[in-house]
Design a protein around this motif. Structure first.
Motif, PDB file in Angstrom:
ATOM      1  N   PHE A  84     -12.510  29.928   1.597  1.00  0.00           N
ATOM      2  CA  PHE A  84     -12.822  29.188   1.110  1.00  0.00           C
ATOM      3  C   PHE A  84     -11.883  29.583  -0.215  1.00  0.00           C
ATOM      4  N   LEU A  85     -11.126  30.507  -0.354  1.00  0.00           N
ATOM      5  CA  LEU A  85     -10.060  30.330  -1.129  1.00  0.00           C
ATOM      6  C   LEU A  85      -8.494  29.669  -0.955  1.00  0.00           C
ATOM      7  N   GLU A  86      -8.652  29.496   0.574  1.00  0.00           N
ATOM      8  CA  GLU A  86      -7.381  28.681   0.871  1.00  0.00           C
ATOM      9  C   GLU A  86      -8.204  27.217   0.222  1.00  0.00           C
ATOM     10  N   ILE A  87      -9.197  26.506   0.847  1.00  0.00           N
ATOM     11  CA  ILE A  87      -9.562  25.741   0.465  1.00  0.00           C
ATOM     12  C   ILE A  87      -9.508  25.257  -1.980  1.00  0.00           C
ATOM     13  N   HIS A  88      -9.788  26.389  -2.296  1.00  0.00           N
ATOM     14  CA  HIS A  88      -9.832  26.136  -3.479  1.00  0.00           C
ATOM     15  C   HIS A  88      -9.127  26.517  -4.564  1.00  0.00           C
ATOM     16  N   ARG A  89      -8.188  26.997  -3.992  1.00  0.00           N
ATOM     17  CA  ARG A  89      -7.045  27.857  -4.597  1.00  0.00           C
ATOM     18  C   ARG A  89      -6.721  27.543  -5.818  1.00  0.00           C
ATOM     19  N   ASP A  90      -6.254  26.480  -6.167  1.00  0.00           N
ATOM     20  CA  ASP A  90      -6.092  25.429  -7.468  1.00  0.00           C
ATOM     21  C   ASP A  90      -7.270  25.912  -9.010  1.00  0.00           C
ATOM     22  N   LEU A  91      -9.062  26.529  -8.615  1.00  0.00           N
ATOM     23  CA  LEU A  91      -9.266  26.458  -9.322  1.00  0.00           C
ATOM     24  C   LEU A  91      -9.234  27.751  -9.746  1.00  0.00           C
ATOM     25  N   PHE A  92      -8.530  28.513  -9.144  1.00  0.00           N
ATOM     26  CA  PHE A  92      -8.508  29.492  -9.225  1.00  0.00           C
ATOM     27  C   PHE A  92      -7.440  30.450  -9.228  1.00  0.00           C
ATOM     28  N   LEU A  93      -5.970  29.484  -9.315  1.00  0.00           N
ATOM     29  CA  LEU A  93      -4.767  30.506  -9.504  1.00  0.00           C
ATOM     30  C   LEU A  93      -4.504  31.337 -10.354  1.00  0.00           C
ATOM     31  N   THR A  94      -4.829  31.762 -11.476  1.00  0.00           N
ATOM     32  CA  THR A  94      -4.578  32.162 -12.828  1.00  0.00           C
ATOM     33  C   THR A  94      -5.842  33.234 -13.268  1.00  0.00           C
ATOM     34  N   LYS A  95      -6.769  33.220 -12.504  1.00  0.00           N
ATOM     35  CA  LYS A  95      -8.111  34.078 -13.113  1.00  0.00           C
ATOM     36  C   LYS A  95      -8.032  35.148 -12.436  1.00  0.00           C
ATOM     37  N   ARG A  96      -8.899  36.268 -13.372  1.00  0.00           N
ATOM     38  CA  ARG A  96      -9.652  37.167 -12.571  1.00  0.00           C
ATOM     39  C   ARG A  96     -10.090  36.829 -11.534  1.00  0.00           C
ATOM     40  N   LEU A  97      -9.354  37.569 -10.476  1.00  0.00           N
ATOM     41  CA  LEU A  97     -10.799  37.681  -9.144  1.00  0.00           C
ATOM     42  C   LEU A  97     -11.191  38.943  -8.798  1.00  0.00           C
ATOM     43  N   ILE A  98     -12.294  39.074  -8.522  1.00  0.00           N
ATOM     44  CA  ILE A  98     -13.141  40.425  -8.150  1.00  0.00           C
ATOM     45  C   ILE A  98     -14.170  40.182  -7.366  1.00  0.00           C
ATOM     46  N   ALA A  99     -13.074  40.909  -5.851  1.00  0.00           N
ATOM     47  CA  ALA A  99     -14.339  40.905  -5.085  1.00  0.00           C
ATOM     48  C   ALA A  99     -15.002  41.904  -4.621  1.00  0.00           C
ATOM     49  N   CYS A 100     -16.406  41.164  -4.280  1.00  0.00           N
ATOM     50  CA  CYS A 100     -17.427  41.880  -4.046  1.00  0.00           C
ATOM     51  C   CYS A 100     -17.901  42.522  -2.506  1.00  0.00           C
ATOM     52  N   SER A 101     -17.060  41.909  -2.042  1.00  0.00           N
ATOM     53  CA  SER A 101     -17.114  42.127  -0.263  1.00  0.00           C
ATOM     54  C   SER A 101     -16.721  43.245   0.148  1.00  0.00           C
TER      55      SER A 101
END
Length: 320
Positions: A84-101
């Motif tokens: 998922f992150l590989e495909i959509h990385r451009d949308l999340f590059l500088t965000k705070r990403l909190i894994a819930c997995s």
């Protein structure tokens, strides 16, 4: 702090419902029809029956609707996160990403924050984990979780922003320990389910939980985690919950294995994949993880329940 939740399964929906107490939340669903239905009916009847989705939760299937959200919770199966992150990385590059997995990526051997770092190196990675069931969170029942983030300032900000009157977050800088506790307890929960499903009794379950916790600590030390982290919510707390409740998907999966019954293949069982990853780790580093190894063998149907029990009970006697 603007918040989005990726993944409209039971846990993602529950988080969106809970966090809406602090302000508007965007909830992304992969299926456009499901997103439209949830937005209209204010229910996720397929995953979280009986829960009303508040009006300040916007359900969408368009990731571009999340562009203005600076904090994103990734509530998706562990084995899907990397792709998922590989495909959509451009949308999340500088965000705070909190894994819930809760799990370990089979392909890379990385935990959730490792995946985030590799795919979005400029993002701030964190993990939210601990003893919790989606239904309890969505119903507003008191819940305490661990929020682990190596960046102290970011962690403190996330802790304040994501805590609610009924969702209490304890902060940690030990990201590795927090994610390993959440991942490994699922493996032991499968083993506990097998024990109960096979009719071996509560005493045997207690033994599995105790010796399983020892294996969790062993892996944590190998990976550089703090042992005290495993003693907290993200380790022991989550282990107790998932090994003793039918609400736990991993426990139910193990219970079905123990009874020789089929399990719903549409349900994600994180512990099954994690058991294989941990078994590989044990072989690579030559560490003794008999319960995790047996669970991996059971999942792959390489051994019967009877043979697994016999193998564990006939191990050499030793000091505790």
């Amino acid at each position: 702090m603007t918040v989005a939740v990726i993944g409209a399964g039971a846990f993602g929906t529950a988080l969106a419902v809970a966090l809406s107490a602090n302000g508007p939340v965007a909830l992304w669903a992969r299926d456009a029809q499901a997103a439209d239905r949830m937005q209209r009916t204010r229910e996720n009847s397929a995953r979280l029956e009986g829960i009303t989705i508040p009006q300040n939760v916007t359900v969408t299937a368009d990731l571009h609707d999340l562009e203005g959200r600076e904090t994103v919770l990734l509530a998706m199966p562990m084995q899907q996160m990397s792709g998922f992150l590989e495909i959509h990385r451009d949308l999340f590059l500088t965000k705070r990403l909190i894994a819930c997995s809760k799990g370990i990526d089979i392909a890379s051997g990385q935990g959730p924050t490792g995946i985030i770092r590799s795919k979005c190196p400029k993002a701030v990675p964190a993990i939210l984990t601990g003893p919790s069931f989606a239904a309890d969170i969505a119903r507003g029942l008191p819940t305490a979780l661990t929020l682990a983030c190596e960046d102290v300032n970011a962690g403190e900000g996330l802790q304040r922003a994501l805590s609610t009157p009924v969702l209490r977050l304890y902060r940690s800088e030990d990201v590795i320990g927090a994610e390993l506790g959440g991942a490994l307890k699922n493996v032991i929960a499968i083993a506990a389910g097998v024990v109960i499903g096979a009719g071996l009794g509560d005493s045997a379950r207690a033994a599995i939980m105790t010796r399983g916790f020892s294996e969790m600590r062993r892996v944590a030390l190998l990976r550089g985690a703090r042992v005290e982290t495993l003693n907290g919510l993200s380790g022991l707390g989550d282990l107790v919950l998932t090994c003793t409740s039918q609400q736990s998907r991993n426990f139910r999966f193990g219970h079905a294995l123990g009874r020789g019954e089929d399990f719903d293949p549409s349900l994600t069982v994180e512990g099954a994949a994690t058991a294989k990853a941990v078994s590989n780790l044990a072989e690579t580093h030559q560490i003794d993880l008999p319960i995790a190894t047996m669970v991996a063998a059971l999942v792959d149907q390489k051994i019967t329940v009877e043979a697994a029990v016999s193998a564990l009970m006939s191990r050499p006697l030793k000091e505790e």
